[in-house]
Motif scaffolding. Sequence first.
Motif, short mmCIF file in Angstrom:
data_model
loop_
_atom_site.label_atom_id
_atom_site.label_comp_id
_atom_site.label_asym_id
_atom_site.label_seq_id
_atom_site.Cartn_x
_atom_site.Cartn_y
_atom_site.Cartn_z
N GLY A 306 -7.66 -12.60 -2.24
CA GLY A 306 -8.11 -12.23 -3.69
C GLY A 306 -8.98 -11.22 -3.59
O GLY A 306 -9.28 -10.67 -2.22
N ILE A 307 -9.86 -11.22 -4.49
CA ILE A 307 -11.05 -10.28 -4.46
C ILE A 307 -12.44 -10.89 -5.28
O ILE A 307 -12.14 -11.74 -6.06
N VAL A 308 -13.59 -10.43 -4.90
CA VAL A 308 -14.77 -10.99 -5.29
C VAL A 308 -15.14 -9.66 -6.02
O VAL A 308 -15.59 -8.80 -5.20
N ALA A 309 -15.32 -9.31 -7.17
CA ALA A 309 -16.13 -8.21 -7.98
C ALA A 309 -17.48 -8.57 -8.58
O ALA A 309 -17.42 -9.73 -9.11
N GLU A 310 -18.22 -7.80 -8.30
CA GLU A 310 -19.66 -7.94 -8.91
C GLU A 310 -20.09 -6.73 -9.66
O GLU A 310 -19.88 -5.85 -9.24
N ILE A 320 -17.16 -12.23 -10.35
CA ILE A 320 -15.99 -13.00 -10.30
C ILE A 320 -15.01 -13.13 -9.17
O ILE A 320 -15.18 -12.19 -8.40
N TYR A 321 -14.13 -14.18 -9.13
CA TYR A 321 -13.37 -14.25 -7.92
C TYR A 321 -11.79 -14.58 -8.54
O TYR A 321 -11.71 -15.22 -9.46
N ILE A 322 -10.98 -13.40 -8.23
CA ILE A 322 -9.64 -13.61 -8.60
C ILE A 322 -8.85 -13.99 -7.36
O ILE A 322 -8.92 -12.86 -6.26
N TYR A 323 -7.94 -14.72 -7.09
CA TYR A 323 -7.23 -15.06 -6.18
C TYR A 323 -5.84 -15.72 -6.32
O TYR A 323 -5.58 -16.26 -7.47
N HIS A 388 -5.88 -16.93 -10.27
CA HIS A 388 -6.75 -17.93 -10.91
C HIS A 388 -8.02 -17.02 -10.85
O HIS A 388 -8.23 -16.12 -9.96
N ILE A 389 -9.24 -17.21 -11.84
CA ILE A 389 -10.10 -16.72 -12.06
C ILE A 389 -11.38 -17.42 -12.18
O ILE A 389 -11.18 -18.25 -13.00
N LYS A 390 -12.23 -17.28 -11.30
CA LYS A 390 -13.61 -18.17 -11.40
C LYS A 390 -14.66 -17.19 -11.68
O LYS A 390 -14.72 -16.03 -10.81
N GLU A 391 -15.70 -17.66 -12.49
CA GLU A 391 -17.07 -16.86 -12.50
C GLU A 391 -17.71 -17.23 -11.54
O GLU A 391 -17.82 -18.70 -11.26
N LEU A 392 -18.54 -16.63 -10.62
CA LEU A 392 -19.20 -17.31 -9.43
C LEU A 392 -20.74 -17.16 -9.78
O LEU A 392 -21.38 -16.40 -10.45
#
Length: 392
Positions: A306-310, A320-323, A388-392
């Motif tokens: 996945g990717i973590v984008a800020e 966010i984290y999309i994986y 899945h998408i998560k707000e971090l």
Amino acid sequence: MNEGILIIGAGGVGRVVTHKAVQNLDAFKKITLASRTLSKCEQIQKEVGGKIDIAKVNADSVDELTELVGRVKPFMVLNIALPYQDLTIMEACLRTGVHYLDTANYEHPDTAKFEYKLQWAYDEKYKQKEIMALLGSGFDPGVTNVFCAYAQKHYFDEIHYIDILDCNAGDHGYPFATNFNPEINLREVSAKGRYWEDGKWIETEPLAIKQVWDYPQIGPKDSYLMYHEEMESLVKHIKGLKRIRFFMTFGESYLTHMRCLENVGMLRIDEIEVDGCKVVPLHVLKALLPDPATLGERTKGKTNIGIVAEGIKEGKKRKIYIYNVCDHQEAYKETGAQAVSYTTGVPAMIGAKLMVEGVYKGKGVYNVEELDPDPFMDELNKQGLPWHIKEL
Ligand code: NDP
């Protein structure tokens, strides 16, 4: 009118692409699989109930490829052979006026360096011929680029930082084996690391930077900074980017074996002479290691990529984290290949499906993040790689 697809390469990924294309036969209409070893095509043809045509081809020869593409007359060619064949297959597509897709960027057999330059150089010629090339439609590159484009479209005004996180927690029970083509894999892992910050590339010693990341459904794993090809196109296409890095997990056993093999010279790609015979050490190693295609049945566990984008959305900071999580055994049950081949083959099929259906169309050479990510994201959910998408 040209119709159907021609898949070149009957390895682990080619097997998945073919199985998934057959599951979507309504879209593809006609499927031909060609590779260097015809028996591998015959085996896959049997697995899919004879629903494909097969052919033998040496994809290092532009003339042979041109003859094959001219005879099969597909709508597009899917290059699922090795990165060494990217330019010959792109050239054959240009000569025959057929669209092109691949999953890995060009690499010269004698130099362990991959870059898009020579493939991007085809842009003008493809535009003139009114054909499209979609580069890097695997998982990474591929889905990771689509995740970035999706984040940019729906979650951010500007993305400042991206970390791409690739974890394979599969266990095949061997002390040492590679999950895809050993030559490509070992050349990639033993190369110097590189990441991009404030407009320039920063080089590191191989696997010198490590972080522990807690991967959902897997747990915390050592993740090492490496250079990976999708960063080269993402720095061009994601606006406002300040830094992008790529991390991959490796177990202790894998790293110890790799360092030892490297120290004794077994990863060398130049020719040496042994008892009057010329051999390339890495080719000898490849012949000794388990064929990745045979690992599927033994591999248990999951991958999580996945990717973590800020960045910033409406003046506020956001991360966010999309994986995607993929299970090796489930992938094997469905297609006869483990999750590394599955996570590459499914997006290759999706890219081709969107081109065949006319959802993705264009003239020239594209990386996947340049196209609308929404249809690709929808297809991932339908074709076995839900995200899945998560707000971090
Ligand atoms: P394999 O080595 O299992 O398969 C490659 C296939 O291509 C083999 O069947 C091989 O034939 C065939 N081939 C090689 N050279 C030629 C040639 N000159 N002419 C015709 N056929 C040829 O590799 P994988 O399936 O694991 O990988 C396929 C591609 O996917 C690679 O480019 C790899 O880099 C890429 N990849 C991309 C990923 C991503 O996420 N983007 C991840 C993993 C892989 P033979 O059987 O005769 O050797």
